[in-house]
Design a protein around this motif. Structure first.
Motif, PDB file in Angstrom:
ATOM      1  N   GLN A 104       0.827  -1.205   0.000  1.00  0.00           N
ATOM      2  CA  GLN A 104       0.000   0.000   0.000  1.00  0.00           C
ATOM      3  C   GLN A 104       0.861   1.255   0.000  1.00  0.00           C
ATOM      4  O   GLN A 104       0.545   2.245  -0.668  1.00  0.00           O
ATOM      5  N   LEU A 105       1.971   1.230   0.733  1.00  0.00           N
ATOM      6  CA  LEU A 105       2.869   2.385   0.749  1.00  0.00           C
ATOM      7  C   LEU A 105       3.513   2.581  -0.615  1.00  0.00           C
ATOM      8  O   LEU A 105       3.630   3.715  -1.101  1.00  0.00           O
ATOM      9  N   ALA A 106       3.932   1.497  -1.264  1.00  0.00           N
ATOM     10  CA  ALA A 106       4.525   1.601  -2.599  1.00  0.00           C
ATOM     11  C   ALA A 106       3.538   2.230  -3.576  1.00  0.00           C
ATOM     12  O   ALA A 106       3.907   3.086  -4.393  1.00  0.00           O
ATOM     13  N   GLU A 107       2.283   1.833  -3.503  1.00  0.00           N
ATOM     14  CA  GLU A 107       1.260   2.390  -4.383  1.00  0.00           C
ATOM     15  C   GLU A 107       1.013   3.863  -4.073  1.00  0.00           C
ATOM     16  O   GLU A 107       0.802   4.670  -4.979  1.00  0.00           O
ATOM     17  N   ALA A 108       1.055   4.212  -2.791  1.00  0.00           N
ATOM     18  CA  ALA A 108       0.817   5.597  -2.399  1.00  0.00           C
ATOM     19  C   ALA A 108       1.933   6.524  -2.878  1.00  0.00           C
ATOM     20  O   ALA A 108       1.703   7.716  -3.120  1.00  0.00           O
ATOM     21  N   LEU A 109       3.151   6.008  -3.029  1.00  0.00           N
ATOM     22  CA  LEU A 109       4.286   6.826  -3.469  1.00  0.00           C
ATOM     23  C   LEU A 109       4.212   7.183  -4.948  1.00  0.00           C
ATOM     24  O   LEU A 109       4.798   8.173  -5.386  1.00  0.00           O
ATOM     25  N   ILE A 110       3.490   6.395  -5.734  1.00  0.00           N
ATOM     26  CA  ILE A 110       3.408   6.644  -7.175  1.00  0.00           C
ATOM     27  C   ILE A 110       2.716   7.980  -7.432  1.00  0.00           C
ATOM     28  O   ILE A 110       1.623   8.241  -6.927  1.00  0.00           O
ATOM     29  N   GLY A 111       3.358   8.820  -8.206  1.00  0.00           N
ATOM     30  CA  GLY A 111       2.772  10.111  -8.560  1.00  0.00           C
ATOM     31  C   GLY A 111       2.943  11.201  -7.527  1.00  0.00           C
ATOM     32  O   GLY A 111       2.470  12.324  -7.725  1.00  0.00           O
ATOM     33  N   LYS A 112       3.641  10.906  -6.422  1.00  0.00           N
ATOM     34  CA  LYS A 112       3.896  11.950  -5.431  1.00  0.00           C
ATOM     35  C   LYS A 112       5.059  12.822  -5.886  1.00  0.00           C
ATOM     36  O   LYS A 112       5.707  12.568  -6.897  1.00  0.00           O
ATOM     37  N   ALA A 124       9.964  17.800  -3.253  1.00  0.00           N
ATOM     38  CA  ALA A 124      10.289  19.222  -3.427  1.00  0.00           C
ATOM     39  C   ALA A 124       9.696  19.761  -4.725  1.00  0.00           C
ATOM     40  O   ALA A 124      10.349  20.489  -5.471  1.00  0.00           O
ATOM     41  N   GLY A 125       8.458  19.390  -4.996  1.00  0.00           N
ATOM     42  CA  GLY A 125       7.766  19.863  -6.185  1.00  0.00           C
ATOM     43  C   GLY A 125       8.028  19.062  -7.437  1.00  0.00           C
ATOM     44  O   GLY A 125       7.360  19.257  -8.445  1.00  0.00           O
ATOM     45  N   GLY A 126       9.006  18.161  -7.404  1.00  0.00           N
ATOM     46  CA  GLY A 126       9.351  17.369  -8.583  1.00  0.00           C
ATOM     47  C   GLY A 126       8.632  16.036  -8.577  1.00  0.00           C
ATOM     48  O   GLY A 126       8.665  15.294  -7.592  1.00  0.00           O
ATOM     49  N   LEU A 127       7.971  15.725  -9.671  1.00  0.00           N
ATOM     50  CA  LEU A 127       7.183  14.502  -9.769  1.00  0.00           C
ATOM     51  C   LEU A 127       8.080  13.267  -9.743  1.00  0.00           C
ATOM     52  O   LEU A 127       9.084  13.198 -10.455  1.00  0.00           O
ATOM     53  N   ILE A 128       7.710  12.287  -8.902  1.00  0.00           N
ATOM     54  CA  ILE A 128       8.432  11.016  -8.879  1.00  0.00           C
ATOM     55  C   ILE A 128       8.113  10.257 -10.162  1.00  0.00           C
ATOM     56  O   ILE A 128       6.960   9.908 -10.419  1.00  0.00           O
ATOM     57  N   ALA A 129       9.142  10.019 -10.970  1.00  0.00           N
ATOM     58  CA  ALA A 129       8.944   9.383 -12.267  1.00  0.00           C
ATOM     59  C   ALA A 129       8.975   7.863 -12.171  1.00  0.00           C
ATOM     60  O   ALA A 129       8.545   7.174 -13.105  1.00  0.00           O
ATOM     61  N   THR A 130       9.469   7.314 -11.078  1.00  0.00           N
ATOM     62  CA  THR A 130       9.566   5.864 -10.908  1.00  0.00           C
ATOM     63  C   THR A 130       8.171   5.273 -10.732  1.00  0.00           C
ATOM     64  O   THR A 130       7.396   5.734  -9.889  1.00  0.00           O
ATOM     65  N   THR A 131       7.856   4.268 -11.510  1.00  0.00           N
ATOM     66  CA  THR A 131       6.542   3.620 -11.398  1.00  0.00           C
ATOM     67  C   THR A 131       6.620   2.263 -10.719  1.00  0.00           C
ATOM     68  O   THR A 131       5.678   1.839 -10.049  1.00  0.00           O
ATOM     69  N   ASN A 132       7.750   1.573 -10.886  1.00  0.00           N
ATOM     70  CA  ASN A 132       7.941   0.278 -10.239  1.00  0.00           C
ATOM     71  C   ASN A 132       8.709   0.500  -8.933  1.00  0.00           C
ATOM     72  O   ASN A 132       9.923   0.297  -8.856  1.00  0.00           O
ATOM     73  N   ILE A 133       7.993   0.944  -7.909  1.00  0.00           N
ATOM     74  CA  ILE A 133       8.624   1.348  -6.649  1.00  0.00           C
ATOM     75  C   ILE A 133       8.752   0.150  -5.711  1.00  0.00           C
ATOM     76  O   ILE A 133       7.791  -0.588  -5.493  1.00  0.00           O
ATOM     77  N   THR A 134       9.959  -0.001  -5.172  1.00  0.00           N
ATOM     78  CA  THR A 134      10.232  -1.088  -4.233  1.00  0.00           C
ATOM     79  C   THR A 134      10.198  -0.547  -2.809  1.00  0.00           C
ATOM     80  O   THR A 134      10.933   0.395  -2.485  1.00  0.00           O
ATOM     81  N   VAL A 135       9.365  -1.132  -1.958  1.00  0.00           N
ATOM     82  CA  VAL A 135       9.277  -0.762  -0.551  1.00  0.00           C
ATOM     83  C   VAL A 135       9.421  -2.032   0.281  1.00  0.00           C
ATOM     84  O   VAL A 135       8.816  -3.056  -0.031  1.00  0.00           O
ATOM     85  N   ARG A 136      10.235  -1.949   1.329  1.00  0.00           N
ATOM     86  CA  ARG A 136      10.352  -3.104   2.226  1.00  0.00           C
ATOM     87  C   ARG A 136      10.402  -2.623   3.669  1.00  0.00           C
ATOM     88  O   ARG A 136      10.883  -1.522   3.963  1.00  0.00           O
ATOM     89  N   GLN A 137       9.870  -3.454   4.552  1.00  0.00           N
ATOM     90  CA  GLN A 137       9.963  -3.171   5.975  1.00  0.00           C
ATOM     91  C   GLN A 137      11.300  -3.646   6.502  1.00  0.00           C
ATOM     92  O   GLN A 137      11.787  -4.719   6.126  1.00  0.00           O
ATOM     93  N   VAL A 138      11.906  -2.842   7.372  1.00  0.00           N
ATOM     94  CA  VAL A 138      13.216  -3.180   7.921  1.00  0.00           C
ATOM     95  C   VAL A 138      13.208  -2.910   9.420  1.00  0.00           C
ATOM     96  O   VAL A 138      12.358  -2.192   9.942  1.00  0.00           O
ATOM     97  N   THR A 139      14.183  -3.486  10.096  1.00  0.00           N
ATOM     98  CA  THR A 139      14.347  -3.248  11.521  1.00  0.00           C
ATOM     99  C   THR A 139      14.859  -1.832  11.752  1.00  0.00           C
ATOM    100  O   THR A 139      15.689  -1.330  11.003  1.00  0.00           O
ATOM    101  N   ALA A 140      14.358  -1.198  12.802  1.00  0.00           N
ATOM    102  CA  ALA A 140      14.686   0.204  13.062  1.00  0.00           C
ATOM    103  C   ALA A 140      16.039   0.347  13.747  1.00  0.00           C
ATOM    104  O   ALA A 140      16.150   0.786  14.896  1.00  0.00           O
ATOM    105  N   ASP A 141      17.089  -0.020  13.022  1.00  0.00           N
ATOM    106  CA  ASP A 141      18.459   0.198  13.494  1.00  0.00           C
ATOM    107  C   ASP A 141      19.347   0.359  12.265  1.00  0.00           C
ATOM    108  O   ASP A 141      18.849   0.535  11.141  1.00  0.00           O
TER     109      ASP A 141
END
Length: 263
Positions: free
Chosen positions: A104-112, A115-132
């Motif tokens: 869901q986060l990867a989908e939400a990033l599409i088109g965001k 700093a005013g510049g459109l994210i052109a990447t459409t195949n966005i990779t998101v993964r959960q990681v340990t907070a360290d």
């Protein structure tokens, strides 16, 4: 758990942070992106935090074309264009309290925008990681933009000459300690020059519930740390938690990190 979004590319990114700093996307703009994501995902506004990792920033050549209007039988510019834009390749470490859906986060990033510049990447990779420090494993070479560790570099100026000189004097230290990164001037927040509780209602504002308040920019110092720097790779959960950018209100100040104080 936190999220890592890798290798995002954006064009027409605003590289003019404020009146005092330019050349890189502002860390505050990344907080804006994180807050947009939080609101779209139904999370608490202003709760999202972020660490930007810059892989490449390229300044565009030339100037934007100013808006023109007919005047006295000919077209004349009605504005002076003063800006620096470019392209940026970044990865993001994102903290979204109460959220755990990578897809869901990867989908939400599409088109965001960054700093005013459109994210052109459409195949966005998101993964959960340990907070360290392991959050930085597997990232390509780049620099995390973070607040400096050294308290002497955490001062911020609202534009007076004396405090600006103090900041400038810290940019090129005589000695560099172990794990030292690149330090750069950066937009670090705002000082309100109106009271949100008493400010008059204004037309054409973006929100009907959030008052439009005039503010003045703050400039401070950010540090660019290689993702292979031991300060990041060996970071404890506590240390990494303190590197995230996020909005911090304090009286008439709104800063991107609690470490910053007015000189």
């Amino acid at each position: 758990m936190i999220f890592v979004a890798k290798n995002l590319k954006a064009n027409s990114v605003n590289l003019l942070m404020n009146d005092y700093a330019a050349g890189l996307p502002s860390p505050l703009s990344f907080i804006g992106l994180a807050d947009v994501l939080a609101r779209e995902l139904g999370l608490k506004p202003w709760s999202a935090r972020i660490i930007p990792i810059l892989h490449a920033v390229h300044v565009s050549k030339g100037r934007k074309k100013p808006e023109m209007l007919p005047k006295s039988g000919k077209f004349s510019p009605i504005e002076i264009v003063e800006g620096i834009t470019g392209s940026a390749e970044v990865s993001l470490i994102i903290d979204l309290p109460g959220f755990d859906d990578e897809t869901q986060l990867a989908e939400a990033l599409i088109g965001k925008r960054i700093a005013g510049g459109l994210i052109a990447t459409t195949n966005i990779t998101v993964r959960q990681v340990t907070a360290d420090g392991s959050a930085f494993s597997g990232l390509r070479r780049g620099y995390a933009m973070v607040r400096p560790d050294d308290h002497r570099r955490q001062g911020a100026s609202r534009g007076d000459l004396e405090s600006l000189q103090q900041i400038a004097s810290t940019l090129y230290p005589a000695e560099k300690g172990e794990g030292f990164g690149w330090i750069v001037p950066a937009s670090v927040g705002y000082r309100l020059i109106e009271d949100p509780d008493t400010v008059p209602a204004r037309q054409g504002t973006r929100s009907e519930t959030i008052p439009h308040v005039f503010a003045e920019p703050l400039v401070g110092i950010a540090e660019l740390l290689s993702v292979r720097n031991t300060r990041l790779r060996n970071a404890s959960t506590e240390y990494l938690n303190d590197l995230f950018w996020g909005w911090v209100p304090n009286d008439d100040l709104i800063t991107g990190h609690s470490a910053y104080f007015i000189l």
